[in-house]
Scaffold this active site. Structure first.
Site, PDB file in Angstrom:
ATOM      1  N   ARG A   1      26.626  20.619  47.765  1.00 44.61           N
ATOM      2  CA  ARG A   1      26.765  20.586  46.339  1.00 44.61           C
ATOM      3  C   ARG A   1      27.665  21.077  44.952  1.00 44.61           C
ATOM      4  O   ARG A   1      28.821  19.981  44.771  1.00 44.61           O
ATOM      5  CB  ARG A   1      25.326  20.594  45.543  1.00 44.61           C
ATOM      6  CG  ARG A   1      25.221  19.486  44.376  1.00 44.61           C
ATOM      7  CD  ARG A   1      23.398  19.850  43.911  1.00 44.61           C
ATOM      8  NE  ARG A   1      23.122  18.559  44.565  1.00 44.61           N
ATOM      9  CZ  ARG A   1      21.599  19.284  45.470  1.00 44.61           C
ATOM     10  NH1 ARG A   1      20.598  20.755  45.131  1.00 44.61           N
ATOM     11  NH2 ARG A   1      20.635  18.367  45.571  1.00 44.61           N
ATOM     12  N   GLY A   2      27.825  22.090  45.247  1.00 46.90           N
ATOM     13  CA  GLY A   2      29.256  22.469  44.885  1.00 46.90           C
ATOM     14  C   GLY A   2      30.782  22.108  45.557  1.00 46.90           C
ATOM     15  O   GLY A   2      31.487  22.254  44.201  1.00 46.90           O
TER      16      GLY A   2
END
Length: 353
Positions: free
Chosen positions: A289-290
Site C-alpha cells: 500500500r505504501g
C-alpha cells in the site's frame, strides 16, 4: 426566496488560503482532493491547532459537482461506479434524468454515531408487507463523491472505523438485514483527525489511511500573534474577510481543477518507481500500500505543479506523508518516524543532506 434567506444563516467558513502555517496538512488535503484514490488523510496533532478549521475550509475551495436531482446518493449521470441502482435502471430504460449542480458534500461523523446511522437501514416490515426494499440512507450515502470527516477518529469504535475504511477503499457500501441486501456507491475522501494523547489508532487501521499529517502548535510568538489577529478580525467581519480573499481562493480553486484534468496524463519513470519501492523495502513497510500511495501522491503533486512528469522533488514532498504511519514502531527508538523516512529517502535517491 427561502434559499436566499437560508444562505444568510450559513456559518461563514474561514478561507483556506488565509490559514497560516500547517503546510503538511494543507498539502495532504489538496492532493487527496486532486486524486481521491490516494485514500484519505489522517491528521494527528495537538489540541487547538486548527485541524477542524482547515478541513472545513478545503470544502469551500472545491468545484461544484453535477448530480442527479433528488437522488440520495449524489449519483453521477454517466459514471456507473458513482450511481445508485435506481438511476442506473432509469438510464437503461432511456428515461429522462434531471441533474443539478451542488457543492461537494462534506459530512461530519459524530462520535456517538451508530452503525445504522452510518450505513443506513432497511425497513424489514415495509419490505415484507409492501414487497419493496425500503432503504433509509445513512451518512455514507450522503458522503458519496464528497468528504467524510471524523474528528477524534482514535476515539471511534474500531468496528465503525473498519466500516468506514472498507467503504472508502472499495467505493461501495452494502447493508444486509434478514436476507435483504442493498448496495450503493460510497466513494469519498476520508479525513480523520485526532490528538495522540488520547490514544493511537491500531496499526492495521492507520495503514489504511493514504496519508498521515502531523501538526504541532506554532512556537514562533510573531506567527502566533498573526494567527490570533487574523482569526479575531475574521470573527468580527467575516463578509469583508471573505471578499478580500476571494481572488486567492479562486486562484487555488482553478489550480486544483487544472490538476484534476492533468492527472490522467502524468507519468512517473520506471527508475523512480523502483527507488520508491526500495525506500519502502528498506523501511520494512508491510504490504504494497505504501508503494502505491506514494506513486499516486507524487503524480498528484506533479499535476498540482502543472507538470506531466514526476520529479524527485515531487517524491520528496510526499513520501514522508505516505510512509511515516506504516513503519513498525520500536518502543526503544528515539528517532521520529518522519525523520527515519527522510533519511532512507535521501540515501536511496542519493541526495546530500
Amino acid at each position: 426566496m427561502v434559499t436566499e434567506n437560508l444562505k444568510k444563516f450559513e456559518t461563514p467558513v474561514f478561507p483556506f488560503t488565509a490559514i497560516v502555517g500547517q503546510e503538511e496538512m494543507k498539502l495532504a488535503l489538496q492532493l487527496n482532493v486532486i486524486d481521491p484514490k490516494i485514500g484519505g488523510v489522517m491528521i494527528m496533532g495537538d489540541r487547538g491547532t486548527g485541524k477542524s478549521t482547515t478541513i472545513r475550509a478545503i470544502t469551500d475551495l472545491l468545484p461544484k459537482i453535477e448530480v442527479v436531482k433528488n437522488d440520495p446518493f449524489n449519483s453521477h449521470k454517466s459514471d456507473l461506479e458513482l450511481m445508485g441502482n435506481e438511476v442506473r435502471s432509469a438510464i437503461q430504460n432511456n428515461e429522462p434524468i434531471e441533474t443539478e449542480f451542488i457543492k461537494i458534500p462534506m459530512v461530519d461523523l459524530p462520535l456517538g454515531a451508530t452503525e445504522d446511522r452510518v450505513c443506513g437501514t432497511i425497513d424489514i416490515e415495509k419490505a415484507l408487507t409492501e414487497g419493496i426494499k425500503a432503504f433509509e440512507p445513512g451518512l455514507l450515502a450522503k458522503a458519496n463523491r464528497g468528504l467524510l470527516y471524523v474528528d477524534e477518529v482514535n476515539l471511534l469504535d474500531d468496528h465503525l472505523v473498519d466500516i468506514l475504511l472498507d467503504s472508502a477503499a472499495s467505493g461501495w457500501n452494502t447493508v444486509e438485514r434478514e436476507g435483504i441486501s442493498i448496495r450503493h456507491p460510497a466513494r469519498f475522501v476520508l479525513v480523520g483527525s485526532g490528538n495522540p494523547e488520547e490514544g493511537e489508532l491500531r496499526p492495521q487501521l492507520l495503514d489504511r489511511f493514504g496519508m498521515h499529517a502531523e501538526i504541532r502548535t506554532v512556537k514562533d510568538p510573531i506567527l502566533r500573534v498573526k494567527v490570533v489577529e487574523e482569526r479575531t478580525s475574521f470573527d468580527q467581519n467575516p463578509a469583508l474577510w471573505l471578499a478580500n480573499y476571494e481572488s486567492k481562493q479562486q486562484e487555488l480553486r482553478d489550480k486544483i481543477i487544472d490538476a484534476q484534468k492533468l492527472l490522467p496524463t502524468v507519468e512517473i519513470e520506471y527508475d523512480l518507481r523502483v527507488k520508491i519501492s526500495e525506500v519502502c523495502s528498506q523501511l520494512d513497510v508491510d504490504g504494497l500500500r505504501g508503494d502505491i500511495v506514494t506513486n499516486r501522491a507524487a503524480k498528484a503533486h506533479a499535476a498540482y505543479d502543472k507538470r506531466d512528469k514526476v520529479t524527485i522533488e515531487d517524491i520528496s514532498k510526499v513520501i514522508t506523508l505516505c510512509l511515516r504511519h506504516r513503519l513498525r514502531k520500536d518502543p526503544l527508538e528515539s528517532i521520529d518516524s518522519g525523520d527515519k523516512v527522510g533519511k532512507v529517502f535521501r540515501e536511496v535517491f542519493e541526495i546530500e543532506n
